[in-house]
Design an enzyme around this catalytic site. Structure first.
Site, PDB file in Angstrom:
ATOM      1  N   SER A 257       0.824  -1.194   0.000  1.00  0.00           N
ATOM      2  CA  SER A 257       0.000   0.000   0.000  1.00  0.00           C
ATOM      3  C   SER A 257       0.868   1.259   0.000  1.00  0.00           C
ATOM      4  O   SER A 257       1.805   1.358  -0.783  1.00  0.00           O
ATOM      5  CB  SER A 257      -0.948  -0.063   1.197  1.00  0.00           C
ATOM      6  OG  SER A 257      -2.143   0.570   0.885  1.00  0.00           O
ATOM      7  N   HIS A 398      -8.125  -5.285  -0.855  1.00  0.00           N
ATOM      8  CA  HIS A 398      -6.867  -4.633  -0.474  1.00  0.00           C
ATOM      9  C   HIS A 398      -6.373  -5.211   0.844  1.00  0.00           C
ATOM     10  O   HIS A 398      -6.896  -4.889   1.909  1.00  0.00           O
ATOM     11  CB  HIS A 398      -7.144  -3.132  -0.348  1.00  0.00           C
ATOM     12  CG  HIS A 398      -5.921  -2.300  -0.131  1.00  0.00           C
ATOM     13  ND1 HIS A 398      -4.922  -2.193  -1.072  1.00  0.00           N
ATOM     14  CD2 HIS A 398      -5.531  -1.538   0.926  1.00  0.00           C
ATOM     15  CE1 HIS A 398      -3.967  -1.386  -0.608  1.00  0.00           C
ATOM     16  NE2 HIS A 398      -4.323  -0.983   0.607  1.00  0.00           N
TER      17      HIS A 398
HETATM   18  C1  GCU Z   1      -5.347   4.985   1.069  1.00  0.00           C
HETATM   19  C2  GCU Z   1      -4.646   5.726  -0.032  1.00  0.00           C
HETATM   20  C3  GCU Z   1      -3.780   4.789  -0.864  1.00  0.00           C
HETATM   21  C4  GCU Z   1      -2.861   4.007   0.041  1.00  0.00           C
HETATM   22  C5  GCU Z   1      -3.663   3.309   1.097  1.00  0.00           C
HETATM   23  C6  GCU Z   1      -2.863   2.576   2.172  1.00  0.00           C
HETATM   24  O1  GCU Z   1      -6.298   4.139   0.514  1.00  0.00           O
HETATM   25  O2  GCU Z   1      -5.618   6.367  -0.806  1.00  0.00           O
HETATM   26  O3  GCU Z   1      -3.011   5.535  -1.795  1.00  0.00           O
HETATM   27  O4  GCU Z   1      -2.084   3.113  -0.702  1.00  0.00           O
HETATM   28  O5  GCU Z   1      -4.425   4.251   1.814  1.00  0.00           O
HETATM   29  O6  GCU Z   1      -1.705   2.833   2.371  1.00  0.00           O
HETATM   30  O7  GCU Z   1      -3.476   1.765   2.869  1.00  0.00           O
END
Ligand code: GCU
Length: 668
Positions: A257, A398
């Site tokens: 992420s 995710h």
């Molecule tokens: C949010 C953000 C993403 C990121 C994510 C994370 O969703 O918008 O760009 O990758 O957080 O780090 O969990």
């Protein structure tokens, strides 16, 4: 606390982000067309024609373009000193994995203002040192990464997270192991990789006010959190390469992420990282910004203005004007191995945009005579592709799962270490659906208990075609009843009134929904082959969870995290059980292993087991002639039943099914 952080050191302040009120696009048809800049071009726009020209001109140019427009200036190197002593402890991890745990406090730079980061490193301790190491930052402190009470609690500011047990912005005992499902230490150690991590907030707390630390007018290329985290990763590498246990030429940088974005930037800038792995890094990471899909520059820079340099926000809505795109970031990893992982339901990260960035980065590997990802066809779900640049998109949302690490290790085995990955016998991905309940049984499943608690084939005694799904310990009719939508344990004083499935299986996926009852602490269990028990137990408050708690493989491994729900709530187990193999004399020739999910969390990750260790199995405690016969057949055939345990509590079961994974299942 009272530590200086890099946020302060670089006097980072950013212009306020673009207010973002737009709807993200999730419609592939609306993505539109775009032209990508050449990822191996120099300042004159011409593609490098040789590795030498790329190295001398194009690569520095591409790095500078990303510094100026996306990540901000890279922070300069600084001396790294160990504060106090490095702690080394020999530990035994679940699955009988012998490990060495190292912890060190590293001062990054000199003077009182220098930040300190705490590094946690697990190494296989089986004579294979020096070993390759996977280094990645974490979100909530080292203690949240693995349920080991010996892991130091960080003094740093943490984001509050009620579910993780973090309030007051400080690490707590309750938060131990909360994110362990994202960091499968025993499984990776077993594959010969060391695992290193540190908390990102040690050098740059992940909060927008961090940008308000100083000047009102930062330069357009002022670094943000990504630059600070990349710098932290490089400084940790400075230390890792001094350790005799670590293979200096085989440290891969990994991140999930936002920390995947940081890992890419670290790997792009610091060529000592031997390989780079991005897990669902999305916008500002592996996903192309020019594709209008999922998170946009406007969205990310308005919500997280402190991550990038101020100029990045100015490209919101005019992505075509960016002199680079994220494939240029990937191309900087060449000629080293790069792995990019996506998840189908993680549309916010634009899985297709991540794949297309790998495709567009390919010229950088081809210039080196390597093949890159070598396909422009997006692969099907759960089907990794590519040998120098690898990619997979797995089912699910995710998250960072054991599947992602295993496929990453398969890739690194080949691409970094030049060895064949072990032959997988895990039948592909295992990240089962656990909501909404009751879950629909898949094709090929044998239903033992229906979704309303009814028992397939009835609960009466029978034989042949009439044979019910379960028999008693004596081989006769069961006396458990259906109550409140579940098949309820008929609790006995001796705690041995178990029910035994008449279907037997060797390797199988097993799904069971259950609700505990207050007496005897809600104790029950799924006895796989009657030999290995996945615990059912009222243990919501037990942190870190212990061997008797729900999610434990009793006497083998406590759960990775506490995923238990309160008494009376419907809960769900999904288990992938690979039975031990035995020779003709009954001796185990290959241990079994299992992976288990409980209420949406991975609680056991490829845990190995051999001979059973519990004195309470139905072949010992309360044993009958019938059960002796069952045990004998397990030794002969490798196939055995599912036993639902009576442990004195009126636990209820519903929607229990078995999906055999091999041909060794026997239906009555
Ligand atoms: C949010 C953000 C993403 C990121 C994510 C994370 O969703 O918008 O760009 O990758 O957080 O780090 O969990």
């Amino acid at each position: 606390m009272g530590r200086a952080t890099v946020g302060c050191l670089v006097s980072l302040v950013m212009a306020s982000g673009v207010a973002w009120s737009g709807e993200p696009n999730f419609d592939e048809a609306r993505v539109g067309t775009y032209t990508l800049p050449d990822p191996i071009a120099g300042p004159d726009g011409a593609a490098a024609k040789s590795v030498e020209a790329w190295r001398a001109v194009a690569r520095p140019h591409q790095l500078a373009v990303l510094e100026e427009n996306v990540f901000g200036r890279r922070l300069t190197s600084a001396p790294v000193a160990v504060v106090g002593a490095v702690e080394r402890a020999d530990v035994m991890l679940p699955g009988d994995v012998r490990a060495r745990r190292l912890q060190a406090r590293l001062r990054l730079g000199t003077g009182d203002a220098a930040p300190i980061t705490e590094v946690l490193l697990f190494l296989p301790h089986d004579g294979r040192e020096p070993v390759p190491v996977l280094l990645g930052l974490n979100f909530l402190g080292n203690q949240a990464e693995y349920p080991d009470p010996g892991i130091w609690l960080p003094p740093s500011w943490l984001p509050n997270d009620e579910a993780a047990g973090i309030d007051q912005h400080l690490a707590t005992e309750a938060s131990r192991g909360w994110l362990a499902h994202r960091w499968p230490v025993p499984a990776m150690l077993k594959r010969g990789y060391g695992m290193a991590t540190a908390y990102c907030g040690d050098v740059f707390p992940d909060r927008p006010p961090e940008r308000d630390a100083a000047a009102a007018q930062p330069s357009a290329d002022a670094p943000g959190a990504m630059a600070a985290w990349a710098w932290q990763l490089s400084r940790i590498l400075d230390w890792l390469v001094t350790l005799p246990e670590v293979r200096k030429d085989a440290v891969a940088v990994v991140g999930f992420s936002r920390l995947g974005k940081a890992a890419l930037w670290a790997g792009a800038g610091d060529e000592r990282f031997a390989a780079v792995v991005s897990m669902e890094s999305g916008c500002g990471g592996a996903a192309l910004s020019r594709r209008d899909y999922g998170e946009s520059i406007a969205a990310i820079t308005s919500r997280f203005p402190h991550w990038f340099c101020p100029r990045f926000a100015s490209f919101a809505g005019r992505e075509a004007d960016l002199p680079c795109d994220q494939h240029c970031l990937l191309a900087l990893v060449a000629p080293r191995p790069l792995y990019v992982a996506s998840a189908v339901e993680d549309r916010w990260s634009d899985p297709r945009g991540e794949f297309l960035a790998c495709v567009a980065a390919e010229p950088a590997w081809r210039l080196h005579g390597l093949e890159g990802i070598a396909t422009s066809d997006a692969p099907p779900t759960d089907t990794p592709v590519g040998r120098t640049v690898g990619y997979h998109v797995r089912a699910g949302r995710h998250e960072l799962l054991a599947y992602d690490w295993q496929r990453c290790a398969d890739f690194l085995d080949r691409a970094l270490l030049g060895r064949m990955p072990p032959t997988a016998d895990d039948h592909g991905a295992f990240h089962p659906l656990q909501a909404p309940l009751p879950v629909q049984p898949p094709a090929g499943a044998v239903v033992l208990v229906e979704a309303d608690g009814g028992v397939a084939g009835g609960a009466g005694e029978g034989s042949g075609a009439d044979r019910p799904a379960f028999v008693s310990m004596g081989g006769g009719a069961i006396d458990w009843k259906v109550r409140d939508g579940g098949l309820e344990v008929e609790a006995s004083g001796r705690r041995s009134n178990h029910v035994v499935s008449t279907v037997t299986f060797r390797d199988a996926d097993i799904h069971a929904e259950f609700a505990t009852s207050p007496e005897a602490s809600g104790n029950s269990g799924l006895y796989l082959h009657g030999l290995y028990e996945l615990q059912i137990f009222d243990s919501v408050a037990s942190r870190p969870p212990q061997m008797q708690d729900e999610g434990a493989l009793y006497r083998f491994a406590p759960p990775l995290v506490n995923a238990a729900l309160p008494t009376g709530a419907w809960q769900v187990y999904d288990v992938r059980f690979i039975a031990p193999r035995r020779d003709a004399a009954g001796a185990i020739t290959r241990p079994g292993h299992l992976t288990a999910w409980l209420n949406g969390k991975l609680v056991q990750d490829a845990i190995e087991f051999a001979e059973p260790r519990s004195p309470y199995t139905p072949y010992k405690h309360g044993v009958t002639d019938f059960m002796r016969g069952v045990e004998k057949r397990i030794l002969e055939t490798g196939a055995g039943p599912l036993v639902l345990q009576d442990h004195g509590s009126r636990v209820r079961f519903r929607n229990v099914w078995i999906r055999p994974l091999d041909g060794a299942a026997v239906s009555p």
